[in-house]
Design a protein around this motif. Sequence first.
Motif, mmCIF file in Angstrom:
data_model
loop_
_atom_site.group_PDB
_atom_site.id
_atom_site.type_symbol
_atom_site.label_atom_id
_atom_site.label_comp_id
_atom_site.label_asym_id
_atom_site.label_seq_id
_atom_site.Cartn_x
_atom_site.Cartn_y
_atom_site.Cartn_z
ATOM 1 N N PRO A 191 0.925 -1.579 0.337
ATOM 2 C CA PRO A 191 -0.129 -0.188 0.156
ATOM 3 C C PRO A 191 0.710 1.075 -0.182
ATOM 4 C CG PRO A 191 -0.647 -1.941 1.167
ATOM 5 C CD PRO A 191 0.624 -2.035 0.790
ATOM 6 N N THR A 192 2.233 1.411 0.612
ATOM 7 C CA THR A 192 2.627 2.487 0.332
ATOM 8 C C THR A 192 3.376 2.827 -0.554
ATOM 9 O OG1 THR A 192 4.380 1.070 1.737
ATOM 10 C CG2 THR A 192 3.268 2.290 3.432
ATOM 11 N N GLU A 193 3.943 1.582 -1.135
ATOM 12 C CA GLU A 193 4.126 1.599 -2.690
ATOM 13 C C GLU A 193 3.278 2.996 -3.004
ATOM 14 O OE1 GLU A 193 7.572 -1.603 -3.197
ATOM 15 O OE2 GLU A 193 5.480 -1.743 -3.235
ATOM 16 N N ILE A 194 2.440 2.338 -3.411
ATOM 17 C CA ILE A 194 0.864 3.039 -4.686
ATOM 18 C C ILE A 194 0.897 4.304 -3.646
ATOM 19 C CG2 ILE A 194 -1.573 2.703 -4.853
ATOM 20 C CD1 ILE A 194 -1.198 -0.743 -4.996
ATOM 21 N N GLN A 195 0.320 3.938 -2.599
ATOM 22 C CA GLN A 195 -0.197 5.823 -1.890
ATOM 23 C C GLN A 195 1.258 6.650 -2.938
ATOM 24 O OE1 GLN A 195 0.520 4.423 2.091
ATOM 25 N NE2 GLN A 195 -1.165 5.636 2.003
ATOM 26 N N GLN A 196 2.715 6.473 -2.689
ATOM 27 C CA GLN A 196 3.415 7.356 -3.120
ATOM 28 C C GLN A 196 3.777 7.515 -4.546
ATOM 29 O OE1 GLN A 196 5.607 9.083 -1.721
ATOM 30 N NE2 GLN A 196 5.326 8.231 0.468
ATOM 31 N N GLU A 197 3.368 6.065 -5.458
ATOM 32 C CA GLU A 197 2.736 6.421 -6.899
ATOM 33 C C GLU A 197 1.856 6.953 -7.592
ATOM 34 O OE1 GLU A 197 2.434 2.680 -8.398
ATOM 35 O OE2 GLU A 197 4.723 1.798 -8.164
ATOM 36 N N LEU A 198 0.483 7.145 -6.863
ATOM 37 C CA LEU A 198 -0.514 7.954 -6.390
ATOM 38 C C LEU A 198 0.092 9.820 -7.076
ATOM 39 C CD1 LEU A 198 -3.695 6.070 -5.470
ATOM 40 C CD2 LEU A 198 -2.907 6.919 -7.467
ATOM 41 N N ALA A 199 0.822 9.569 -5.383
ATOM 42 C CA ALA A 199 1.261 11.874 -4.778
ATOM 43 C C ALA A 199 1.644 11.746 -6.540
ATOM 44 C CB ALA A 199 1.959 11.041 -3.678
ATOM 45 N N SER A 200 2.409 10.395 -6.688
ATOM 46 C CA SER A 200 3.795 11.521 -7.563
ATOM 47 C C SER A 200 2.801 11.951 -8.883
ATOM 48 C CB SER A 200 4.863 10.595 -7.622
ATOM 49 O OG SER A 200 5.547 10.633 -9.175
ATOM 50 N N LYS A 201 2.512 10.994 -9.358
ATOM 51 C CA LYS A 201 1.650 10.900 -10.588
ATOM 52 C C LYS A 201 0.253 12.529 -10.338
ATOM 53 C CE LYS A 201 1.074 6.201 -12.049
ATOM 54 N NZ LYS A 201 -0.236 4.755 -11.925
ATOM 55 N N PHE A 202 -0.173 11.944 -8.957
ATOM 56 C CA PHE A 202 -0.440 13.770 -9.103
ATOM 57 C C PHE A 202 -0.290 15.264 -9.517
ATOM 58 C CE2 PHE A 202 -2.628 16.658 -6.333
ATOM 59 C CZ PHE A 202 -4.302 17.125 -6.488
ATOM 60 N N ARG A 203 0.512 14.790 -8.905
ATOM 61 C CA ARG A 203 1.890 15.751 -8.520
ATOM 62 C C ARG A 203 2.129 15.953 -10.028
ATOM 63 N NH1 ARG A 203 4.517 14.420 -4.572
ATOM 64 N NH2 ARG A 203 5.786 12.944 -5.867
ATOM 65 N N ASP A 204 2.775 15.267 -10.847
ATOM 66 C CA ASP A 204 3.029 15.599 -11.601
ATOM 67 C C ASP A 204 1.222 16.298 -13.253
ATOM 68 O OD1 ASP A 204 5.261 15.167 -11.998
ATOM 69 O OD2 ASP A 204 4.679 12.582 -12.235
ATOM 70 N N ILE A 205 0.797 15.499 -12.723
ATOM 71 C CA ILE A 205 -0.672 16.219 -13.178
ATOM 72 C C ILE A 205 -1.376 17.796 -12.904
ATOM 73 C CG2 ILE A 205 -3.171 15.906 -13.911
ATOM 74 C CD1 ILE A 205 -2.768 12.783 -13.075
ATOM 75 N N ARG A 206 -1.249 17.931 -11.719
ATOM 76 C CA ARG A 206 -1.348 19.657 -11.026
ATOM 77 C C ARG A 206 -0.249 20.406 -11.632
ATOM 78 N NH1 ARG A 206 1.231 22.678 -7.664
ATOM 79 N NH2 ARG A 206 2.652 20.753 -6.726
ATOM 80 N N LYS A 207 1.011 19.756 -12.023
ATOM 81 C CA LYS A 207 2.228 20.789 -12.174
ATOM 82 C C LYS A 207 2.271 20.566 -13.758
ATOM 83 C CE LYS A 207 5.529 19.746 -8.721
ATOM 84 N NZ LYS A 207 7.160 19.655 -8.169
ATOM 85 N N ASN A 208 1.543 19.754 -14.506
ATOM 86 C CA ASN A 208 1.810 20.319 -15.931
ATOM 87 C C ASN A 208 0.892 20.764 -16.363
ATOM 88 O OD1 ASN A 208 3.800 18.017 -16.669
ATOM 89 N ND2 ASN A 208 2.554 16.662 -16.828
ATOM 90 N N LYS A 209 -0.567 21.222 -15.618
ATOM 91 C CA LYS A 209 -1.782 22.057 -15.605
ATOM 92 C C LYS A 209 -1.879 23.091 -15.019
ATOM 93 C CE LYS A 209 -5.489 18.548 -15.780
ATOM 94 N NZ LYS A 209 -5.508 18.543 -17.627
ATOM 95 N N LYS A 210 0.311 23.498 -14.506
ATOM 96 C CA LYS A 210 0.748 24.728 -13.586
ATOM 97 C C LYS A 210 -0.405 24.877 -13.320
ATOM 98 C CE LYS A 210 3.045 25.548 -17.349
ATOM 99 N NZ LYS A 210 3.111 25.369 -18.928
ATOM 100 N N ILE A 211 -1.610 24.822 -11.762
ATOM 101 C CA ILE A 211 -1.925 25.293 -10.292
ATOM 102 C C ILE A 211 -1.258 24.424 -9.576
ATOM 103 C CG2 ILE A 211 -4.580 24.208 -9.446
ATOM 104 C CD1 ILE A 211 -4.871 22.943 -11.863
ATOM 105 N N SER A 212 -0.973 25.602 -8.890
ATOM 106 C CA SER A 212 -0.739 25.664 -7.093
ATOM 107 C C SER A 212 -1.158 24.570 -6.045
ATOM 108 C CB SER A 212 -0.475 27.140 -7.030
ATOM 109 O OG SER A 212 -1.168 27.716 -6.425
ATOM 110 N N GLN A 213 -0.262 24.390 -5.592
ATOM 111 C CA GLN A 213 -1.320 23.893 -4.131
ATOM 112 C C GLN A 213 -2.464 24.470 -4.071
ATOM 113 O OE1 GLN A 213 2.103 22.938 -1.977
ATOM 114 N NE2 GLN A 213 1.806 20.722 -2.620
ATOM 115 N N THR A 214 -2.316 25.663 -3.853
ATOM 116 C CA THR A 214 -3.523 26.754 -2.951
ATOM 117 C C THR A 214 -4.928 27.172 -3.960
ATOM 118 O OG1 THR A 214 -1.569 28.332 -1.891
ATOM 119 C CG2 THR A 214 -3.354 29.341 -1.927
#
Length: 92
Positions: free
Chosen positions: A10-33
């Motif tokens: 589970p922890t590996e899947i969590q990290q992979e999901l987080a990484s994929k999500f972060r990549d999508i967010r950054k590609n869309k140029k949306i800040s965390q805020t």
Amino acid sequence: MTFYNIDKVPTEIQQELASKFRDIRKNKKISQTQLANKSGVSLGSIKRFEQTGQISLESLLKLAHLFERLNDFDSVFKPQENLKEIEKLFNK
């Protein structure tokens, strides 16, 4: 005899999901805020998710909805075609 398991934990899947999500967010140029304001998910939850992979299911679904990725969850817990294999596990 040593058994090796190639399945992810589970922890590996969590990290992979987080990484994929972060990549999508950054590609869309949306800040965390900006994401927190648009999604209704707290900034702290978004930061924690991107750093550790930990997030509530409700918050994860809100973020997926914002990025039009809710369909990605359609196969989660989908019944397997061959339920006899599952039944074997309970008969041991």
